[in-house]
Design an enzyme around this catalytic site. Structure first.
Site, PDB file in Angstrom:
ATOM      1  N   GLY A  14       0.834  -1.204   0.000  1.00 50.24           N
ATOM      2  CA  GLY A  14       0.000   0.000   0.000  1.00 50.24           C
ATOM      3  C   GLY A  14       0.864   1.248   0.000  1.00 50.24           C
ATOM      4  N   ASP A  78       1.729  -8.606  -5.834  1.00 49.57           N
ATOM      5  CA  ASP A  78       2.764  -8.996  -6.792  1.00 49.57           C
ATOM      6  C   ASP A  78       3.889  -9.797  -6.142  1.00 49.57           C
ATOM      7  OD1 ASP A  78       3.753  -6.953  -5.315  1.00 49.57           O
ATOM      8  OD2 ASP A  78       4.403  -5.715  -6.988  1.00 49.57           O
ATOM      9  N   THR A 141       5.111   1.598   6.285  1.00 55.96           N
ATOM     10  CA  THR A 141       3.697   1.299   6.478  1.00 55.96           C
ATOM     11  C   THR A 141       3.096   2.357   7.390  1.00 55.96           C
ATOM     12  OG1 THR A 141       2.056  -0.114   7.531  1.00 55.96           O
ATOM     13  CG2 THR A 141       4.298  -0.440   8.267  1.00 55.96           C
ATOM     14  N   ASP A 143       0.859   1.692   9.322  1.00 56.70           N
ATOM     15  CA  ASP A 143       0.401   0.971  10.529  1.00 56.70           C
ATOM     16  C   ASP A 143       1.444   0.993  11.662  1.00 56.70           C
ATOM     17  OD1 ASP A 143      -1.737   0.286   8.880  1.00 56.70           O
ATOM     18  OD2 ASP A 143      -0.782  -1.580   8.259  1.00 56.70           O
ATOM     19  N   ARG A 178     -24.079  14.759  19.003  1.00 59.83           N
ATOM     20  CA  ARG A 178     -24.053  13.396  18.455  1.00 59.83           C
ATOM     21  C   ARG A 178     -22.913  12.554  19.023  1.00 59.83           C
ATOM     22  NH1 ARG A 178     -25.393  15.016  12.200  1.00 59.83           N
ATOM     23  NH2 ARG A 178     -27.641  14.651  12.353  1.00 59.83           N
ATOM     24  N   GLY A 186      -4.752   0.433  10.383  1.00 56.72           N
ATOM     25  CA  GLY A 186      -3.804  -0.104  11.367  1.00 56.72           C
ATOM     26  C   GLY A 186      -3.641  -1.606  11.342  1.00 56.72           C
ATOM     27  N   ARG A 187      -4.462  -2.280  10.486  1.00 59.50           N
ATOM     28  CA  ARG A 187      -4.463  -3.745  10.445  1.00 59.50           C
ATOM     29  C   ARG A 187      -4.652  -4.315  11.859  1.00 59.50           C
ATOM     30  NH1 ARG A 187      -1.561  -7.261   6.530  1.00 59.50           N
ATOM     31  NH2 ARG A 187       0.244  -7.059   7.865  1.00 59.50           N
ATOM     32  N   GLU A 238      -9.459  -0.425  12.676  1.00 60.45           N
ATOM     33  CA  GLU A 238     -10.123  -1.392  11.792  1.00 60.45           C
ATOM     34  C   GLU A 238      -9.982  -2.835  12.293  1.00 60.45           C
ATOM     35  OE1 GLU A 238      -8.319  -1.253   7.904  1.00 60.45           O
ATOM     36  OE2 GLU A 238      -6.328  -1.726   8.665  1.00 60.45           O
ATOM     37  N   ARG A 292      -3.654   7.746   3.878  1.00 58.63           N
ATOM     38  CA  ARG A 292      -2.504   7.322   3.075  1.00 58.63           C
ATOM     39  C   ARG A 292      -2.050   8.383   2.080  1.00 58.63           C
ATOM     40  NH1 ARG A 292      -3.425   1.149   1.883  1.00 58.63           N
ATOM     41  NH2 ARG A 292      -3.212   1.806  -0.277  1.00 58.63           N
TER      42      ARG A 292
HETATM   43  O1  F6P Z   1      -0.945  -1.675   5.632  1.00 55.93           O
HETATM   44  C1  F6P Z   1      -1.399  -0.432   5.196  1.00 55.93           C
HETATM   45  C2  F6P Z   1      -2.894  -0.418   5.006  1.00 55.93           C
HETATM   46  O2  F6P Z   1      -3.287   0.887   4.661  1.00 55.93           O
HETATM   47  C3  F6P Z   1      -3.675  -0.932   6.207  1.00 55.93           C
HETATM   48  O3  F6P Z   1      -3.779   0.013   7.239  1.00 55.93           O
HETATM   49  C4  F6P Z   1      -4.980  -1.316   5.546  1.00 55.93           C
HETATM   50  O4  F6P Z   1      -5.609  -2.335   6.295  1.00 55.93           O
HETATM   51  C5  F6P Z   1      -4.538  -1.848   4.205  1.00 55.93           C
HETATM   52  O5  F6P Z   1      -3.275  -1.291   3.954  1.00 55.93           O
HETATM   53  C6  F6P Z   1      -5.482  -1.522   3.080  1.00 55.93           C
HETATM   54  O6  F6P Z   1      -5.006  -2.127   1.908  1.00 55.93           O
HETATM   55  P1  F6P Z   1      -5.612  -1.869   0.454  1.00 55.93           P
HETATM   56  O7  F6P Z   1      -4.819  -0.756  -0.160  1.00 55.93           O
HETATM   57  O8  F6P Z   1      -5.414  -3.154  -0.262  1.00 55.93           O
HETATM   58  O9  F6P Z   1      -7.055  -1.509   0.598  1.00 55.93           O
END
Ligand code: F6P
Length: 376
Positions: A14, A78, A141, A143, A178, A186-187, A238, A292
């Protein structure tokens, strides 16, 4: 062994902000310090397989240090050691095509690679190293879940995006009384939610490392009501999961080195809270890919350039097979063999991804100012 005269760079996995700073750092130092030729493979390892590359020089990398994304494009599907190829009869099969990549390097006279990516990309780097390719890794990353480094580039810019988002969410939460649920990436680790939520004045932070019980969250909302704060902001990672529950998988990408994609837990929490809270509307925002993109923060520009120059120095000083890392305020290195393999499970040869310690200082500081984690 032949001296290194030409190198190839690729970005995998990513994207995130700071990638261009690394590319610029490597390329400028390669030309200024070592008089090398540099090419950049397009779209990660698939560019290496297709022999698709662009020449990198001081012109092509000029003015990119702050820009989000990656000049070289990226792919997180890939893995050349298990690559989806079309057979002559039109069907598809997964095969190890790493030898094609090595042949392509020889054809172009590329003596070594610098590979910029997260766990999946660095695992392939290790596998190329095992096949004798001189390769150095740079950890990336948003994350920040790689144990071998204090911080990956891209993380700081993502935090800035979260804090900016939370500042905006606060004003609308206040105006409408609200409860606002904000999902972040963050995986399987909660660093982005924890550090972003703490800095962005969240009232509740839910992370994978601390399974939640929503009754505590509802109690926190009521407690804020009693003190006249008639709105609440909940940050959800997430990968967060309910006590005795499972993570919320959005989809599985079969041909990816990290096949499980998370996401959507914030929607479920919002739906559940709507059933449990009757004096507030509950709304859901997923900050998603906003984390991102965008121009890199000062920290990520600095870290990216330093990582790039240090990766090149490491390669030129005989350090192939290693990854640069940030420890304290210095860049050092560690063997790729010791740092990769977390994939979707969080297991690595160093004993796991870098998880938030529920008893650690950051969680305790957050609890100290009254932030609720759904556990008490
Ligand atoms: O590892 C980086 C990340 O942005 C994670 O936080 C997220 O779960 C994942 O990649 C999303 O991946 P994709 O670009 O395949 O949707």
């Amino acid at each position: 062994m032949k001296p290194i005269e030409k190198i190839g760079i690729l970005t995998g996995g990513g994207d995130c902000s700071g990638l261009n700073a690394v590319i610029a750092g490597i390329t400028k130092a390669a030309i200024n310090k070592y008089n090398l030729e540099v090419i950049g493979y397009v779209k990660g390892y698939s560019g290496l397989y297709d022999n698709d590359f662009i020449e990198l020089n001081t012109d092509t990398v000029s003015g990119i240090q702050h820009r989000g994304g990656t000049l070289l494009k990226s792919s997180n599907k890939d893995n050349l050691f298990n690559y989806r190829v079309q057979k002559p009869d039109g069907s598809y099969a997964n095969e190890d095509v790493s030898d094609v990549a090595i042949e392509n390097m020889k054809k172009e006279g590329v003596d070594a690679l610098i590979v910029i990516g997260g766990d999946g990309t660095l695992t392939s780097a290790r596998d190329f190293k095992r096949k004798g390719v001189p390769v150095v890794g740079v950890p990336k990353t948003i994350d920040n879940d790689l144990p071998a480094t204090d911080v990956t580039f891209g993380y700081n810019t993502a935090l800035e995006a979260i804090v900016d988002g939370l500042d905006k969410i606060h004003t609308t939460a206040y105006s409408h009384d609200r409860v606002m649920v904000v999902e972040v990436m963050g995986r399987h680790t909660g660093w982005l939610a924890l550090e972003g939520g703490l800095s962005g004045s969240a009232d509740v932070i839910l992370i994978p490392e601390i399974p939640y019980d929503l009754s505590y969250v509802v109690e926190k909302v009521k407690q804020r009501d009693r003190t006249g704060k008639n709105f609440s902001v909940i940050v959800v990672s997430e990968g967060a999961k309910e006590k005795d529950g499972a993570v919320h998988v959005e989809r599985v990408v079969e041909d990816s080195a990290d096949s499980v994609r998370l996401g959507g837990i914030g929607r479920k929490i919002t739906d559940d809270l709507e059933q449990m809270i009757d004096n507030h509307e509950v709304r859901y925002t997923n900050l998603s890919y906003l984390q991102r993109g965008g121009k890199a923060s000062q920290f990520d520009r600095m870290l990216g350039v330093r990582y790039g120059v240090s990766a090149l120095d490491l390669l030129m000083q005989g350090g192939a097979g290693k990854m640069v890392r940030y420890r304290g305020r210095d860049i050092t290195s560690v063997p790729l063999e010791d740092v990769v393999g977390s994939g979707d499970t969080g297991e690595t040869s160093e004993g796991g991804a870098k998880y938030v310690d529920p008893d650690g200082q950051m969680v305790q500081a957050a609890k100290g100012i009254g932030i609720n984690f759904g556990d008490e």
